[in-house]
Scaffold this active site. Structure first.
Site, PDB file in Angstrom:
ATOM      1  N   ARG C 338     -57.945  24.791  17.422  1.00  0.00           N
ATOM      2  CA  ARG C 338     -58.054  23.993  18.567  1.00  0.00           C
ATOM      3  C   ARG C 338     -56.748  23.493  18.929  1.00  0.00           C
ATOM      4  O   ARG C 338     -56.530  23.355  20.031  1.00  0.00           O
ATOM      5  CB  ARG C 338     -59.041  22.975  18.113  1.00  0.00           C
ATOM      6  CG  ARG C 338     -60.226  23.325  17.851  1.00  0.00           C
ATOM      7  CD  ARG C 338     -61.242  22.427  17.456  1.00  0.00           C
ATOM      8  NE  ARG C 338     -62.446  23.131  17.521  1.00  0.00           N
ATOM      9  CZ  ARG C 338     -63.651  22.256  17.032  1.00  0.00           C
ATOM     10  NH1 ARG C 338     -63.311  20.959  16.426  1.00  0.00           N
ATOM     11  NH2 ARG C 338     -64.598  22.753  16.992  1.00  0.00           N
ATOM     12  N   HIS C 409     -61.429  14.731  20.608  1.00  0.00           N
ATOM     13  CA  HIS C 409     -62.693  14.949  20.188  1.00  0.00           C
ATOM     14  C   HIS C 409     -62.845  14.460  18.897  1.00  0.00           C
ATOM     15  O   HIS C 409     -64.086  14.116  18.083  1.00  0.00           O
ATOM     16  CB  HIS C 409     -62.709  16.413  20.024  1.00  0.00           C
ATOM     17  CG  HIS C 409     -63.727  17.178  19.562  1.00  0.00           C
ATOM     18  ND1 HIS C 409     -65.051  16.999  20.052  1.00  0.00           N
ATOM     19  CD2 HIS C 409     -64.100  17.892  18.712  1.00  0.00           C
ATOM     20  CE1 HIS C 409     -66.126  17.718  19.165  1.00  0.00           C
ATOM     21  NE2 HIS C 409     -65.243  18.360  18.465  1.00  0.00           N
TER      22      HIS C 409
END
Lengths: 251, 228, 647
Positions: C338, C409
């Site tokens: 990510r 996140h």
């Protein structure tokens, strides 16, 4: 294309469970249609705070349609006029310029109002506590692939398990029945071999709890499945009935 | 007893008594249609259903079916109103996909019941009941007819346009009541899934239409006969 | 400075956990009944821990801020959960899962913890299946897997796009069973506002009853914090509106070290920001990168035309598209971890190739997958995600490529814990996202669910006994002890102070400002000047908050603005600590990217000789800077390399 609209809101305000509530009317200008319904309420609250008034209390958390915390009965529909969404996923593009939007709390004896649009849905948790589980302790379970499960059953179980416990079913039901909610959990676990073992004990316990809590009797109007944000089917209610009747006949 | 004190048990009784009444309606409609083709045959059935022990027993069972259906309807409706809570929504919309009949079953049932009263005073009271009280002939519109002469009753009442209109309204209410009641009963006994739901709904519509059309056909037939 | 002891057991990597369990102290069943444990939070970690502890016989007091334990934000995890089952016969193993996780975390996690995590991962899947979690299956009836970023095997188990929901409901049902049995007492709509220490040990909490507004005291033999991460510091994130760092922050203020606060994860596939009114960002599952291809226009003029609304993405020819992840990282392509994917998107947008009307978006395109597999298969795999996207953006992703952009996140940093998941305060444990332990500087997809459940089901229920074994003689506490009274009074004073401000600004408006500062200076790319500026701005914002916030209503009543204000006060301080930590860590690793430290190709450049440690921050008081302690990371088993996803 999304544009900005002016709307009139009629919002139910109620200080506490025992107090009398009433609708308040608010005007809101330049609401972006790209915003979600709850973001529109954020803007309203911002405005109320600026005016020195108390903001409207409403439940919400994940704002992506999965936690089941948001509620609201909007223009006669739980979770508003769009289909297969929760209130937090409802967007203002569903409303046109000049619209009057009526916002009410869930209304059902099982869901008493806490404040304004916030209701107490703990009854649903109590029903799960009565039997909505497989009685296994942590550890000492067989390998995950030890029992094959047909894809069809696994998929049906998943369809039922998609329930988010938001309470829209009971809120939509003219009978205040929680059958769709219960049937979803009973179906999920009855369809899987892991849950099958105590299926009859589970269904009896959950229905007994539901009755004790004073939820209504299902008359198959289908409002629940139509308004369910996760489109849980009433075929689960048929399965629940079947499970219950068979369990009772076996006694 | 779980049939009495669990919600699904009560619903099951509602559903089974409903199915029983549906079967009775099927029989009644077939019997009526017979009158169109042969009044003698119809009267023979009326005679057969007179004050005989089996007919009376059948009637008692039927009455019990009605009573159970009605009592449970009231009971369930009261419970459901309580479960709904005292506060009502200010805005009510019937969502797409929800039949009107399904939300108004109690009212529809009530209408059916009221007409049933009328029907009883016109037919049953003067036929089986009269016989039971020892009268074999009754007075009907100035004439004296046998309590077994069902055809005469039909001819007499269905020559009156108001009675005919009332009966047609009754059948309409019955139609709505049946379209929902039929599949709903099967859903309650658990005989349903996503595929069968649609099938049952179609069957329910056809069945309700057939029964109500049969009743209406007989009613209109005799009215037309009376004016032609 | 006292060296920090992680209590990692000795021995070969693969035997550490077994050795620990073989020799740890246990509590016998009769004594378990006499011990109370507070578990704060009902997410995957909290619910699974509360249920497991109650099953063992402990008395559990469980708290959640929502109206039901089932609402915890673990429920929103979409993609899946990793486990080293090797059901796909693609060469997976416990070691490989361990290695991928360590590497994915940019070699900033504790080896022994990560190995243990990989080891228990298989039991989690077994447990969940036994609970009736409807994982996706093949036609043969066995479990299906998909691939996730940072791995070359398919080890991710999933339940449509709702894996987190199904796992949480599994844990919730286990918890509900214990509530029904009376072994867990649940306090819903209760928010922990302080931890209470008696004689140096954590002995209880003060919670605010969110319905009545009253402060309540709860005593127990141990306290477990499972309250998730702190990325809502950024205001806009994929976290739920209620997710907050306050419980962990109170632990920090009571002496628990806060570890690696600068490590936050920015997820590459979120729906882009859309306007000022926006309240949160919606994640699109990483699983989409299995079949979706990420691109931007290769020619600047095309990007400009798209931004101006003159060109549609479908009109751009294949040769004019830049599939930049496939170009830069041929070996992993669209499935790089990510942090790498996020930075690459930012790089393209900064260079002027971004799309959408803001220029802050890239395309995630499924046209290839639809051509290759057919629309049906794509719909089966991702239907609910596509539907979600369409509802929000009002565009059909089957026809036009999705637009995505990175968003906050997950917090890899959190409360420091030792191998037993105990913080530096005896008796105070932290599990799940609330601790710092397993993900190093970057978390791989589908590992958060794994860690939450590992901690809750299979680690904490063991390790907490090692602590509690010494506590069996300790009688139940009264919450009337002076320590509790004092803690409650302090909270009450703080609340009163807030209520008295009576300024002009709403909590949210200040929170949004905090978010801007964080995103601008402590976001995806950081540098020394920006961080110093952030410290200054945060100091000013703190003053602004405490002098100009407006909270209507009464404090001893349901008061949502007060709830938010209490959390925001802590978020501002968390932001400050993040800035300090980011300034201190003069290297780039995982989610922490310092522009001064990058390779010529723009990849993160670690400084292993200087920063191979966990930064543990110790609170010194409101007006003093915190002190940093180091837990050195000794890599005994893995050779650290520059992370390479290219070949």
């Amino acid at each position: 294309m999304d544009k900005n609209i002016n709307i009139t809101l009629k919002v139910w305000r109620q200080k506490g469970p025992k107090e009398k509530g009433a609708f308040e009317t608010y005007k809101l200008n330049d609401v972006s249609q790209g915003s979600s319904f709850l973001e529109m309420l954020d803007v309203l609250n911002e405005q109320l705070i600026r005016e020195g008034k108390e903001p409207v209390a409403f439940d919400h958390d994940c704002r992506e349609g999965i936690c089941g915390m948001c509620s609201l009965y909007i223009n006669g529909h739980p979770h508003g006029p769009d289909s297969a969404v929760t209130t937090c996923q409802l967007h203002m593009r569903k409303f046109s310029d000049g619209a009057t939007i009526t916002v009410e709390p869930w209304r059902s004896a099982g869901f008493p109002v806490i404040r304004d649009l916030m209701v107490d849905r703990y009854a649903y948790d109590k029903i799960i506590q009565a039997g909505g589980f497989v009685s296994v302790n942590t550890g000492g379970v067989p390998d995950a692939n030890a029992i094959p499960i047909s894809k069809k059953d696994a998929d049906l179980a998943m369809d039922a398990a998609a329930c988010i416990g938001c309470g829209a079913c009971a809120a939509a039901c003219k009978n205040g029945s929680a059958m769709l909610f219960i049937s979803a959990k009973v179906s999920q676990l009855a369809l899987l071999p892991q849950g099958r073992t105590e299926a009859s004990r589970r269904v009896k316990a959950m229905i007994a709890k539901m009755d004790e809590l004073g939820f209504g009797n299902c008359t198959n109007t289908r409002s629940c499945e139509v308004e369910c944000p996760k489109e849980v089917s009433i075929s689960n209610i048929a399965r629940l009935n079947r499970e219950f009747i068979v369990a009772k006949l076996q006694d | 007893m779980w049939l009495l004190n669990s919600s699904i048990g009560r619903k099951l009784i509602m559903s089974l008594s409903g199915i029983f009444l549906i079967l009775f309606l099927l029989f009644h409609a077939s019997m009526n249609v017979a009158a169109v083709f042969s009044e003698e045959a119809y009267n023979a059935i009326c005679g057969f259903l007179g004050a005989n022990w089996y007919a009376v027993a059948g009637t008692l069972v039927l009455a019990a079916g009605f009573m159970i259906h009605i009592v449970y309807a009231i009971w369930l409706t009261l419970q459901n109103r309580r479960a709904r809570g005292r506060k009502r929504y200010a805005v009510n919309v019937r969502p797409k996909g929800v039949e009107w009949a399904s939300q108004n079953m109690f009212v529809l049932g009530l209408i059916v019941l009221c007409f049933l009263g009328l029907h009883f005073t016109q037919f049953w009271y003067k036929m089986m009941f009269a016989e039971l009280t020892g009268h074999h002939e009754v007075e009907l519109g100035g004439a004296i007819v046998s309590a077994h002469d069902g055809a005469a009753f039909i001819r007499y009442y269905f020559s009156n346009i108001i009675v005919v209109a009332l009966y047609l309204v009754w059948y309409a209410a019955l139609w709505f009541h049946l379209t929902h009641g039929f599949w709903s009963a099967l859903q309650t006994v658990g005989w349903n899934n996503t595929v069968w739901l649609k099938r049952w709904q179609v069957i329910a519509n056809i069945f309700a239409t057939l029964i109500c059309a049969a009743f209406a056909f007989v009613t209109v037939f005799f009215y037309l006969e009376s004016i032609l | 400075m006292t060296p920090i002891n992680s209590k990692t057991p000795k021995g070969p990597l693969a035997e550490k956990w077994k050795n620990y369990k073989d020799h740890q102290k246990l509590v016998n069943p009769a004594n378990k009944r006499r011990l109370d444990i507070i578990v704060v939070g009902t997410g995957l970690a909290g619910a699974s821990a509360a249920a497991s502890l109650a099953e063992m016989g402990f008395n559990v007091l469980n708290f959640c801020i929502q109206d039901s334990p089932r609402r915890a934000h673990s429920i929103a995890a979409q993609g899946g959960i990793n486990a080293a089952k090797n059901y796909q016969n693609d060469g997976d193993s416990v070691y490989r899962l361990f290695y991928d996780t360590i590497k994915g975390g940019d070699y900033r996690a504790r080896e022994a913890n990560v190995y243990r995590l990989a080891e228990v991962s298989n039991s989690i899947i077994d447990q969940c299946v036994a609970q009736g979690v409807p994982f996706a299956r093949e036609y043969g009836g066995l479990l299906d897997n998909r691939s996730f970023g940072g791995a070359q095997v398919s080890r991710t188990f999933y339940a449509r796009g709702q894996t987190g929901q199904q796992l949480l409901l599994g844990a919730y049902s286990a918890l509900s069973r214990q509530i029904g049995l009376g072994k867990v007492k649940l306090y819903k709509r209760h928010e922990m506002v302080d931890v209470v220490k008696v004689d140096g040990r954590a002995r209880g909490i003060i919670a605010r009853n969110l319905t009545s507004g009253r402060l309540e005291r709860f005593a127990a033999h141990a306290v477990v914090v499972a309250t998730g991460g702190y990325v809502n510091t950024f205001f806009l994130s994929t976290n739920a509106m209620g997710s907050n760092g306050s419980a962990a922050w109170q632990c920090y203020k009571k002496g628990a070290y806060f570890a690696n606060p600068c490590y936050v994860q920015i997820h590459p596939t979120c729906i882009p920001v859309h306007g000022e009114f926006q309240s949160k960002l919606t994640l699109m599952s990483e699983s989409l990168r299995n079949d979706g291809r990420i691109w931007v226009p290769a020619r600047k003029e095309d990007a400009e035309a798209i931004r101006a609304g003159k060109l549609r993405p479908t009109q751009i020819k294949e040769e004019n598209r830049d599939y930049y992840l496939e170009r830069r990282y041929p070996a992993f392509g669209n499935l790089v971890p990510r942090d790498v994917a996020s930075r690459a998107a930012k790089e393209r947008c900064d260079a002027g190739f971004g799309v959408g009307n803001t220029g802050l978006a890239v395309y995630l395109d499924f046209s290839d997958a639809i051509n290759r597999l057919g629309r049906n298969v794509v719909e089966q795999r991702y239907g609910n995600l596509f539907q979600m996207y369409e509802k929000i953006v009002d565009e059909n992703p089957y026809k036009t490529p999705m637009m995505i952009f990175p968003a906050l996140h997950y917090a890899m940093g959190g409360l420091w814990v030792d191998y037993e998941l105990m913080t530096s305060v005896p008796g105070l444990f932290a599990i799940g996202e609330a601790n710092f332990s397993d993900h190093g500087a970057n978390r791989l997809g589908a590992s958060a669910l794994m860690q939450g459940l590992a901690d809750g089901y299979f680690v904490l229920p063991y390790t907490i006994q090692n602590y509690l074994a010494d506590q069996i003689q300790v009688p139940r506490f009264s919450s009337d002890l002076p320590e509790f009274v004092e803690a409650e009074k302090q909270i009450q004073d703080r609340i009163d102070r807030l209520m008295k401000v009576r300024g002009k600004r709403s909590v949210d408006s200040i929170h949004k400002e905090l978010g801007h500062i964080m995103w601008e200076h402590i976001g995806m790319a950081r540098n020394a000047d920006g961080l110093k500026e952030a410290v200054r701005l945060l100091g000013e914002l703190k003053k602004e908050f405490w002098s100009n916030v407006r909270i209507p209503g009464d404090s001893a009543d349901l008061n949502i603005e007060l709830e938010k204000a209490l959390r925001l006060a802590d978020f501002i301080e968390i932001g400050e600590l993040m800035a300090h930590d980011s300034l201190n860590r003069e290297e780039s690793c995982g989610g922490h990217f310092r522009e001064e430290y990058q390779t010529p190709e723009g990849e993160a450049l670690r400084q292993d000789d200087r920063f191979s440690y966990v930064s543990c921050w110790e609170y010194q008081g409101d007006d003093k800077d915190p002190v940093m302690l180091k837990e050195e990371l000794d890599y005994e088993f893995v050779v650290r390399q520059q992370r390479n996803y290219k070949n």
